[in-house]
Design an enzyme around this catalytic site. Structure first.
Site, PDB file in Angstrom:
ATOM      1  CG  ASP A 122     -11.680  16.921  70.133  1.00 50.13           C
ATOM      2  OD1 ASP A 122     -11.395  18.093  70.429  1.00 50.13           O
ATOM      3  OD2 ASP A 122     -12.313  16.624  69.104  1.00 50.13           O
ATOM      4  CB  CYS A 164      -4.721  16.013  66.717  1.00 50.31           C
ATOM      5  SG  CYS A 164      -3.636  14.771  67.494  1.00 50.31           S
ATOM      6  CD  GLU A 513     -14.888  14.047  69.793  1.00 50.27           C
ATOM      7  OE1 GLU A 513     -14.659  14.466  68.646  1.00 50.27           O
ATOM      8  OE2 GLU A 513     -13.996  13.688  70.574  1.00 50.27           O
ATOM      9  CB  SER A 539     -14.665  10.534  69.844  1.00 45.68           C
ATOM     10  OG  SER A 539     -13.392  10.073  69.461  1.00 45.68           O
TER      11      SER A 539
END
Length: 656
Positions: A122, A164, A513, A539
């Site tokens: 991300d 993650c 995000e 996030s």
């Protein structure tokens, strides 16, 4: 043209042309029996042939088979140097954990198998079209993991190695659905912070800080070079990656004190061996994943999430894990209740008040230490079973008296001069230090179906003495994240503004995000005086007055999609009572109440620039439609197969 192809294809090696046309094959014979040949499926028999073909000794074929799944990415030499890079550090070293587990299984006479499904980053995809695949990847990877498990029908148990933001949630969702199998999660660990420098969260703001004259080019280049101080593990803060590790352990799916271990170090590698022993013991004792993931385990995970001050993305992932396991899915009222009951007691990046990196949280005791405090005040169910085969009460009794706890907490004192009780605090001490509960779910005429804010991360300097954040400001509306970050970088956003980013929910972008925005606001001098409202998500490292998951999303007719530049918006977030509102309350010089605001929004057409992103791939459009039919983001973005089939059948009847 011919010369070009010759240069492409030719290599000056004579051995290229010494092609063998047959080989002797492995020595020995398969351990077949009359019973196997008469009654075993042909797949089982051919599997034995392939196993020895890959080099496994025929005499060792009869051991119990275990599958090790991972999110390993990249190609490493034996010395750890890269041949081909992975997408991120989080999956760069997890192959070593898989190797450790495999060697332990083999040492006990078992037959390990391994497969992998790499995962995106991300951080790497922030502000790019790569973000359109981020959340949908979770569902896709979970499907592939499940297919891999089912495609090895001879396995007795499964170990899932992952870390993650999407890889670990996908692994948990996949294994939660394997209720009849013993399954163990091995969290992939964390990277270390640089001795001198910035963490991986703050470093993502170098562009915004440089553009605003708050950082030199030389400083940005130097700090950016060393933010990931070690090559493996998730980021050094309690973002989505670290929070997912914490939740996995809180669910009972990990061996004790597994979450947040420093990647690459001996204490981390040992997790593979410990987890292998755990899954083999589960198989021997007939303990299955359905015995681990229960309603009590889900409640424990919610409580630990609140105590850590974890990422709001777990509000999407934990319901999906519960859905896969076939237990009750937590709803907004459940999250509100838990966050009102459970004190936040962990002081760490990104919420503080002291920005301890995750390795310090691990050394201070991690999940079992937090659970000790929660047990003392009666906020967890200690009867829940764990993959150790022991109840949580027994695990915590062991932890409290363990040599591991004593020595690691002492190591934190020696290495960093940090008192472990200032990282993971007793509840009374946490309250005195100003730690507040984790999340609030505001509603209002802009978010009639609800929204979420990590209220504990609002800068205390802008919270009133009564613990309430109040901001009434003029809206600046954006329909793309690119426009929004450009405004931040070029002076288009000032203190007091309310940024509104619309059309970025599931239907518009796959629910991207927007850390590019939240991080810039956090690390710019005026940023704490700006609020952000969006139908996208944030996030796990995001902080500040940022309200996301606004429902309904703009492209589903949500009122947020009708806001205009110059509208007045009132935000009220009570960090003590965990209640809040976000309302449209004015146009130009005119002010009015929330009811009148709701009436005016209902009468307005959508914003003229509101549209799904033209780059949105068909894969993500399909994901958005399927999850919407299944209850949407507040139901965990899951696929409710029965409901989807029912809707398709109803549609077919209507269409004739």
């Amino acid at each position: 043209m011919a010369d070009r192809l010759t240069r492409l294809m030719e290599e000056e090696r004579e051995d290229l042309y010494e092609v063998r046309t047959h080989a002797a094959g492995p020595k020995g014979s398969l351990p077949l029996t009359d019973e196997l040949l008469r009654h075993a499926p042909s797949g089982d028999l051919f599997g034995m042939t392939q196993n020895v073909g890959m080099g496994w000794q025929p005499s060792r074929l009869n051991g119990d088979q275990y599958l090790i799944l991972s999110t390993q990415g990249g190609i490493r030499r034996e010395d750890g140097t890269p041949i081909a890079l992975g997408y991120h550090t989080g999956h760069w070293e997890v192959g070593l954990l898989a190797q450790s587990a495999a060697e332990e299984i083999a040492a006990h006479g078992g037959v390990p198998f391994a497969g992998s499904v790499s995962d995106p980053c991300d951080g790497r995809s922030q502000g790019t079209t790569g973000m359109f695949d981020s959340l949908p990847y979770r569902n896709d990877a979970a499907i592939v993991f499940r297919r891999l498990v089912r495609s090895l029908p001879t396995r007795r148990g499964v170990i899932g190695v992952a870390t993650c933001d999407k890889g670990l949630p996908a692994m948990m969702i996949a294994l939660a659905a394997m209720g009849d199998l013993p399954c163990v999660i091995v969290p992939g660990g964390v990277t270390l912070p640089p001795t001198q420098g910035e963490d991986a969260g703050k470093i993502q703001t170098i562009g915004a800080r440089y553009a605003n004259g708050e950082m030199t080019l030389e400083t940005a280049a130097e700090l950016g070079c060393r933010a990931c101080a070690t090559p493996g593990g998730g980021c050094q803060f309690l973002g989505t990656a670290a929070t997912a590790q914490v939740v996995a352990e809180a669910l009972g799916l990990c061996v004790p004190h597994a979450a947040l271990a420093p990647s690459g170090q001996p204490i981390w590698t040992a997790l593979g061996r410990q987890s292998a022993r755990a899954v083999m013991s589960m198989a021997e004792r007939n303990i299955r994943t359905r015995d681990i993931i229960t309603d009590a385990a889900i409640r424990n995970a919610m409580a630990v999430h609140a105590a850590f001050g974890g990422s709001t993305n777990l509000l999407l992932h934990l319901p999906a894990i519960a859905h896969a396991a076939g237990v009750a899915m937590p709803k907004v009222d459940d999250w509100i209740r838990v966050n009102r009951q459970v004190p936040r007691i962990v002081s760490a990046l990104p919420n503080g008040p002291v920005p301890h990196p995750t390795v310090r949280v691990f050394l201070a005791g991690g999940v079992p230490e937090v659970m000790l405090h929660l047990r003392e005040i009666g906020l967890i169910d200690v009867s829940a079973l764990t993959v150790t085969g022991m109840r949580l009460s027994d695990v915590l009794d062991w932890w409290e008296q363990s040599e591991r706890r004593r020595r690691l907490r002492q190591r934190l004192r020696e290495a960093d001069g940090i008192d472990p009780d200032t990282v993971i605090m007793p509840p009374d001490k946490a309250r005195q230090a100003g730690l507040t509960s984790t999340v609030t779910f505001p509603t209002g005429n802009i978010a009639p179906d609800g929204a979420v804010i990590k209220s504990t991360s609002i800068d205390p300097d802008i919270v009133d003495a009564d613990g309430v954040y109040r901001h009434t400001g003029m809206a600046k509306v954006f329909t793309t994240e690119k426009e929004a970050i450009r405004a931040i970088k070029t002076g288009g956003i000032q203190a007091g503004d309310v940024m509104v980013l619309i059309g970025r929910g599931p239907s518009g972008t796959g629910m991207e995000e927007t850390y590019q925005l939240t991080s810039a606001l956090k690390h710019l001098s005026f940023g704490k005086y700006v609020s952000l409202i969006t139908d996208a998500r944030f996030s796990g490292v995001s902080t500040g007055a940022c309200i996301g998951h606004v429902g309904p999303e703009a492209l589903a007719g949500g009122p947020i999609g009708k806001l205009r530049n110059g509208d007045w918006i009132e935000i009220v977030i009570d960090r003590n009572q965990l209640a809040g509102s976000v309302n449209f309350v004015g146009e130009g010089d005119e002010r009015f109440g929330p009811e009148e605001g709701a009436r005016r929004l209902a009468a307005r057409p959508p914003h003229p620039d509101l549209a799904a992103d033209p780059a949105l791939p068909d894969d993500t459009r399909l994901w958005a439609a399927l999850q919407a039919a299944s209850g949407g983001t507040w139901n965990g973005c899951v696929y409710d197969v029965d409901r989807i089939i029912a809707l398709l059948e109803a549609g077919k009847k209507v269409l004739g």
